[in-house]
Design a protein around this motif. Structure first.
Motif, PDB file in Angstrom:
ATOM      1  N   ARG A  67      46.119  26.490 -36.259  1.00  0.00           N
ATOM      2  CA  ARG A  67      44.741  26.240 -36.704  1.00  0.00           C
ATOM      3  C   ARG A  67      44.121  25.055 -35.979  1.00  0.00           C
ATOM      4  N   GLU A  70      43.358  26.079 -32.437  1.00  0.00           N
ATOM      5  CA  GLU A  70      42.201  26.977 -32.405  1.00  0.00           C
ATOM      6  C   GLU A  70      40.915  26.165 -32.477  1.00  0.00           C
ATOM      7  N   GLU A  74      37.885  25.890 -29.442  1.00  0.00           N
ATOM      8  CA  GLU A  74      36.628  26.591 -29.719  1.00  0.00           C
ATOM      9  C   GLU A  74      35.696  26.524 -28.523  1.00  0.00           C
ATOM     10  N   ARG A  82      43.742  28.315 -24.901  1.00  0.00           N
ATOM     11  CA  ARG A  82      42.977  28.937 -25.982  1.00  0.00           C
ATOM     12  C   ARG A  82      43.889  29.745 -26.904  1.00  0.00           C
ATOM     13  N   ILE A  83      43.606  29.653 -28.182  1.00  0.00           N
ATOM     14  CA  ILE A  83      44.312  30.438 -29.190  1.00  0.00           C
ATOM     15  C   ILE A  83      43.551  31.738 -29.354  1.00  0.00           C
ATOM     16  N   ARG A  84      44.269  32.848 -29.320  1.00  0.00           N
ATOM     17  CA  ARG A  84      43.654  34.165 -29.402  1.00  0.00           C
ATOM     18  C   ARG A  84      43.864  34.851 -30.738  1.00  0.00           C
TER      19      ARG A  84
END
Length: 130
Positions: A67, A70, A74, A82-84
């Motif tokens: 979290r 992420e 942003e 990057r978190i996908r």
């Protein structure tokens, strides 16, 4: 259980291509997002810890890390992966990140070369460490 190449996750959304690394806390996989046809990294807590009384805390920390990353990713930044996706598969939490081609940080640190501090920080953040 370590997933094997060809194993499908999330109803064929991801296909495992290889294990990238396995450490005390987690396992990292290179996978292909089948719909977008791009490479991703899937990180999971190490299942060997499942019977550790502290395992729920590890999982909580793992989810919180996802979290936080992420939120940091942003707005796209060249030094933050990057978190996908974050999902639960077969009792295991999975964090999906962009695949960044490069050297393993551990190997960079242990090859005897010196790197400028700016380059060290950049490599460290790209690997999802804060």
């Amino acid at each position: 259980m370590v997933w094997v190449p060809g194993q499908k996750l999330q109803g064929d959304k991801y296909i495992i291509e290889q294990v990238l690394g396995q450490g005390g806390f987690g396992i990292t996989y290179k996978a292909r997002h089948t719909f977008l046809n791009n490479l991703v990294v899937i990180k999971t807590p190490n299942e060997t810890l499942r019977y550790d009384p502290e395992y729920p805390k590890y999982v909580k920390r793992f989810i919180e890390e996802g979290r936080r990353l992420e939120k940091l990713s942003e707005t796209q930044h060249p030094n933050i992966v990057r978190i996908r996706d974050l999902f639960h598969e077969g009792g295991i939490y999975c964090l999906v990140m962009d695949f960044v081609q490069g050297e393993v940080y551990f190997n960079l640190c242990n090859n005897g070369e010196r790197y400028p501090v700016k380059q060290q920080s950049s490599v460290y953040i790209k690997l999802g460490k804060l």
